[in-house]
Design a protein around this motif. Structure first.
Motif, PDB file in Angstrom:
ATOM      1  N   ALA A  89       0.833  -1.213   0.000  1.00 17.58           N
ATOM      2  CA  ALA A  89       0.000   0.000   0.000  1.00 17.58           C
ATOM      3  C   ALA A  89       0.865   1.261   0.000  1.00 17.58           C
ATOM      4  CB  ALA A  89      -0.930  -0.006   1.214  1.00 17.58           C
ATOM      5  N   THR A  90       1.933   1.236   0.788  1.00 14.32           N
ATOM      6  CA  THR A  90       2.841   2.388   0.841  1.00 14.32           C
ATOM      7  C   THR A  90       3.496   2.613  -0.514  1.00 14.32           C
ATOM      8  OG1 THR A  90       3.267   1.937   3.170  1.00 14.32           O
ATOM      9  CG2 THR A  90       4.828   3.374   2.044  1.00 14.32           C
ATOM     10  N   LEU A  91       3.909   1.535  -1.145  1.00 16.68           N
ATOM     11  CA  LEU A  91       4.532   1.642  -2.467  1.00 16.68           C
ATOM     12  C   LEU A  91       3.560   2.269  -3.461  1.00 16.68           C
ATOM     13  CD1 LEU A  91       7.172   0.731  -4.058  1.00 16.68           C
ATOM     14  CD2 LEU A  91       5.749  -1.126  -4.878  1.00 16.68           C
ATOM     15  N   LEU A  92       2.303   1.826  -3.436  1.00 17.34           N
ATOM     16  CA  LEU A  92       1.304   2.396  -4.336  1.00 17.34           C
ATOM     17  C   LEU A  92       1.094   3.884  -4.060  1.00 17.34           C
ATOM     18  CD1 LEU A  92      -1.307  -0.493  -4.471  1.00 17.34           C
ATOM     19  CD2 LEU A  92       0.149   0.312  -6.330  1.00 17.34           C
ATOM     20  N   LYS A  93       1.085   4.280  -2.796  1.00 21.04           N
ATOM     21  CA  LYS A  93       0.935   5.701  -2.451  1.00 21.04           C
ATOM     22  C   LYS A  93       2.110   6.518  -2.966  1.00 21.04           C
ATOM     23  CE  LYS A  93      -1.841   5.319   1.739  1.00 21.04           C
ATOM     24  NZ  LYS A  93      -1.851   5.488   3.200  1.00 21.04           N
ATOM     25  N   MET A  94       3.306   5.930  -2.902  1.00 21.16           N
ATOM     26  CA  MET A  94       4.507   6.642  -3.339  1.00 21.16           C
ATOM     27  C   MET A  94       4.507   6.882  -4.850  1.00 21.16           C
ATOM     28  SD  MET A  94       7.268   4.553  -0.982  1.00 21.16           S
ATOM     29  CE  MET A  94       8.676   5.015  -1.939  1.00 21.16           C
ATOM     30  N   PHE A  95       3.964   5.922  -5.615  1.00 18.07           N
ATOM     31  CA  PHE A  95       4.047   6.004  -7.070  1.00 18.07           C
ATOM     32  C   PHE A  95       2.763   6.479  -7.752  1.00 18.07           C
ATOM     33  CE2 PHE A  95       7.823   3.670  -6.099  1.00 18.07           C
ATOM     34  CZ  PHE A  95       8.720   4.081  -7.074  1.00 18.07           C
ATOM     35  N   SER A  96       1.658   6.571  -7.034  1.00 17.83           N
ATOM     36  CA  SER A  96       0.400   6.999  -7.655  1.00 17.83           C
ATOM     37  C   SER A  96       0.369   8.463  -8.094  1.00 17.83           C
ATOM     38  CB  SER A  96      -0.783   6.682  -6.737  1.00 17.83           C
ATOM     39  OG  SER A  96      -0.665   7.363  -5.525  1.00 17.83           O
ATOM     40  N   PRO A  97       1.134   9.386  -7.492  1.00 17.27           N
ATOM     41  CA  PRO A  97       1.082  10.778  -7.969  1.00 17.27           C
ATOM     42  C   PRO A  97       1.562  10.969  -9.411  1.00 17.27           C
ATOM     43  CG  PRO A  97       2.073  10.695  -5.786  1.00 17.27           C
ATOM     44  CD  PRO A  97       1.927   9.286  -6.264  1.00 17.27           C
TER      45      PRO A  97
ATOM     46  N   PHE B 237      11.956  -5.786  -4.127  1.00 15.22           N
ATOM     47  CA  PHE B 237      11.721  -5.127  -5.405  1.00 15.22           C
ATOM     48  C   PHE B 237      10.293  -5.372  -5.865  1.00 15.22           C
ATOM     49  CE2 PHE B 237      13.260  -9.313  -6.547  1.00 15.22           C
ATOM     50  CZ  PHE B 237      12.545  -9.673  -7.679  1.00 15.22           C
ATOM     51  N   ALA B 238       9.857  -4.530  -6.796  1.00 14.49           N
ATOM     52  CA  ALA B 238       8.489  -4.606  -7.298  1.00 14.49           C
ATOM     53  C   ALA B 238       8.453  -4.049  -8.718  1.00 14.49           C
ATOM     54  CB  ALA B 238       7.549  -3.809  -6.406  1.00 14.49           C
ATOM     55  N   PHE B 239       7.331  -4.263  -9.379  1.00 15.02           N
ATOM     56  CA  PHE B 239       7.093  -3.700 -10.700  1.00 15.02           C
ATOM     57  C   PHE B 239       5.795  -2.917 -10.640  1.00 15.02           C
ATOM     58  CE2 PHE B 239       9.781  -7.327 -11.514  1.00 15.02           C
ATOM     59  CZ  PHE B 239      10.661  -6.856 -12.470  1.00 15.02           C
ATOM     60  N   VAL B 240       5.783  -1.752 -11.269  1.00 14.15           N
ATOM     61  CA  VAL B 240       4.586  -0.916 -11.329  1.00 14.15           C
ATOM     62  C   VAL B 240       4.345  -0.608 -12.797  1.00 14.15           C
ATOM     63  CG1 VAL B 240       3.549   1.292 -10.659  1.00 14.15           C
ATOM     64  CG2 VAL B 240       5.087   0.112  -9.072  1.00 14.15           C
ATOM     65  N   GLN B 241       3.101  -0.835 -13.250  1.00 14.51           N
ATOM     66  CA  GLN B 241       2.764  -0.547 -14.644  1.00 14.51           C
ATOM     67  C   GLN B 241       1.776   0.601 -14.707  1.00 14.51           C
ATOM     68  OE1 GLN B 241       2.002  -3.844 -17.216  1.00 14.51           O
ATOM     69  NE2 GLN B 241       0.648  -2.643 -18.517  1.00 14.51           N
ATOM     70  N   TYR B 242       2.146   1.625 -15.471  1.00 11.65           N
ATOM     71  CA  TYR B 242       1.307   2.800 -15.660  1.00 11.65           C
ATOM     72  C   TYR B 242       0.500   2.658 -16.943  1.00 11.65           C
ATOM     73  CZ  TYR B 242       3.778   5.202 -11.917  1.00 11.65           C
ATOM     74  OH  TYR B 242       4.283   5.564 -10.698  1.00 11.65           O
TER      75      TYR B 242
ATOM     76  N   ALA C 233       7.740   8.927 -13.475  1.00 10.32           N
ATOM     77  CA  ALA C 233       7.931   8.233 -12.196  1.00 10.32           C
ATOM     78  C   ALA C 233       9.386   7.813 -12.035  1.00 10.32           C
ATOM     79  CB  ALA C 233       7.016   7.015 -12.116  1.00 10.32           C
ATOM     80  N   LYS C 234       9.973   7.325 -13.102  1.00  4.04           N
ATOM     81  CA  LYS C 234      11.386   6.925 -13.067  1.00  4.04           C
ATOM     82  C   LYS C 234      12.265   8.128 -12.725  1.00  4.04           C
ATOM     83  CE  LYS C 234      15.112   5.908 -16.150  1.00  4.04           C
ATOM     84  NZ  LYS C 234      15.560   5.926 -17.496  1.00  4.04           N
ATOM     85  N   GLU C 235      12.058   9.235 -13.423  1.00  2.58           N
ATOM     86  CA  GLU C 235      12.873  10.436 -13.201  1.00  2.58           C
ATOM     87  C   GLU C 235      12.722  10.993 -11.790  1.00  2.58           C
ATOM     88  OE1 GLU C 235      11.938  13.270 -16.251  1.00  2.58           O
ATOM     89  OE2 GLU C 235      12.745  11.994 -17.846  1.00  2.58           O
ATOM     90  N   LYS C 236      11.503  11.029 -11.286  1.00  2.00           N
ATOM     91  CA  LYS C 236      11.238  11.631  -9.982  1.00  2.00           C
ATOM     92  C   LYS C 236      11.617  10.731  -8.806  1.00  2.00           C
ATOM     93  CE  LYS C 236       9.111  15.364 -11.533  1.00  2.00           C
ATOM     94  NZ  LYS C 236       9.589  16.706 -11.359  1.00  2.00           N
ATOM     95  N   MET C 237      11.517   9.416  -8.981  1.00  2.00           N
ATOM     96  CA  MET C 237      11.696   8.511  -7.846  1.00  2.00           C
ATOM     97  C   MET C 237      13.069   7.832  -7.787  1.00  2.00           C
ATOM     98  SD  MET C 237       9.014   8.829  -6.008  1.00  2.00           S
ATOM     99  CE  MET C 237       9.019   7.437  -4.913  1.00  2.00           C
TER     100      MET C 237
ATOM    101  N   LEU D  61      15.118   8.678  -1.265  1.00  2.00           N
ATOM    102  CA  LEU D  61      15.231   7.875  -0.053  1.00  2.00           C
ATOM    103  C   LEU D  61      13.865   7.426   0.441  1.00  2.00           C
ATOM    104  CD1 LEU D  61      17.953   9.765   2.021  1.00  2.00           C
ATOM    105  CD2 LEU D  61      18.221   7.682   0.686  1.00  2.00           C
ATOM    106  N   ALA D  62      13.774   6.157   0.793  1.00  4.19           N
ATOM    107  CA  ALA D  62      12.565   5.592   1.391  1.00  4.19           C
ATOM    108  C   ALA D  62      13.030   4.702   2.534  1.00  4.19           C
ATOM    109  CB  ALA D  62      11.776   4.792   0.358  1.00  4.19           C
ATOM    110  N   CYS D  63      12.711   5.079   3.746  1.00  2.15           N
ATOM    111  CA  CYS D  63      13.181   4.379   4.955  1.00  2.15           C
ATOM    112  C   CYS D  63      14.709   4.334   4.989  1.00  2.15           C
ATOM    113  CB  CYS D  63      12.593   2.974   5.045  1.00  2.15           C
ATOM    114  SG  CYS D  63      10.834   2.941   5.374  1.00  2.15           S
TER     115      CYS D  63
END
Length: 161
Positions: free
Chosen positions: A27-35, A59-64, A73-77, A81-83
């Motif tokens: 859920a946290t990962l989705l919140k981080m990448f949903s913007p 690790f994870a994969f996110v598809q837009y 998302a790649k450029e911004k993230m 730092l996360a934790c």
């Protein structure tokens, strides 16, 4: 969805997110990448067996829905730092190319080069005869090492007496 499967159409809309701290939830990962856009799918990978079964693999994969959203998302993230850990974010199709080039190593004298890829193709896999040759070479070098160390031990014992 199989995380190793990527077709040409969706792989440029799909990002790899690595170096994820084990405290970060799906859920946290989705919140981080949903913007950055509409997330169509995500694969938050967990250990399937062993003592870490059920724990995140890091690790994870996110598809837009579009290539542009994935690129932003790649450029911004990437590097954020996360934790306390910097995230590694790449387009999923880039990850395979980068991993493959990083894992190709120069063989030592008498060894067979091993080429490691994640793409599942056979071009990077060693043939059976190459594997046998690599094992024989390794055994030969181990035998040479043990015989030379035995000779050194005998010389030390002779010099001590």
């Amino acid at each position: 969805m199989d995380p190793t499967f990527t077709n040409d159409e969706s792989s440029d809309k799909r990002i790899y997110v690595g170096n994820i701290d084990h405290r970060i939830s799906e859920a946290t990962l989705l919140k981080m990448f949903s913007p950055f856009g509409k997330i169509e799918a995500e694969d938050f990978l967990l250990h399937m067996r062993g003592p870490k079964r059920g724990e995140p693999r890091g690790f994870a994969f996110v598809q837009y829905s579009t290539k542009e959203e994935a690129r932003v998302a790649k450029e911004k993230m990437h590097g954020r730092l996360a934790c306390g850990r910097p995230l590694i974010v790449r387009l999923a199709c880039e990850k395979t190319v980068v991993e493959t080039s990083e894992k190709i190593s120069k063989p030592k004298p008498g060894e067979v080069a091993i080429r490691s890829t994640r793409s599942g193709g056979t071009s990077g896999q060693m043939s059976r005869s190459a594997k046998i040759a690599a094992i024989k070479n390794k055994l030969k070098s181990l035998e040479e090492d043990s015989s030379s160390s035995a000779k050194k031990q005998k010389q030390l014992e002779a010099n001590s007496s």
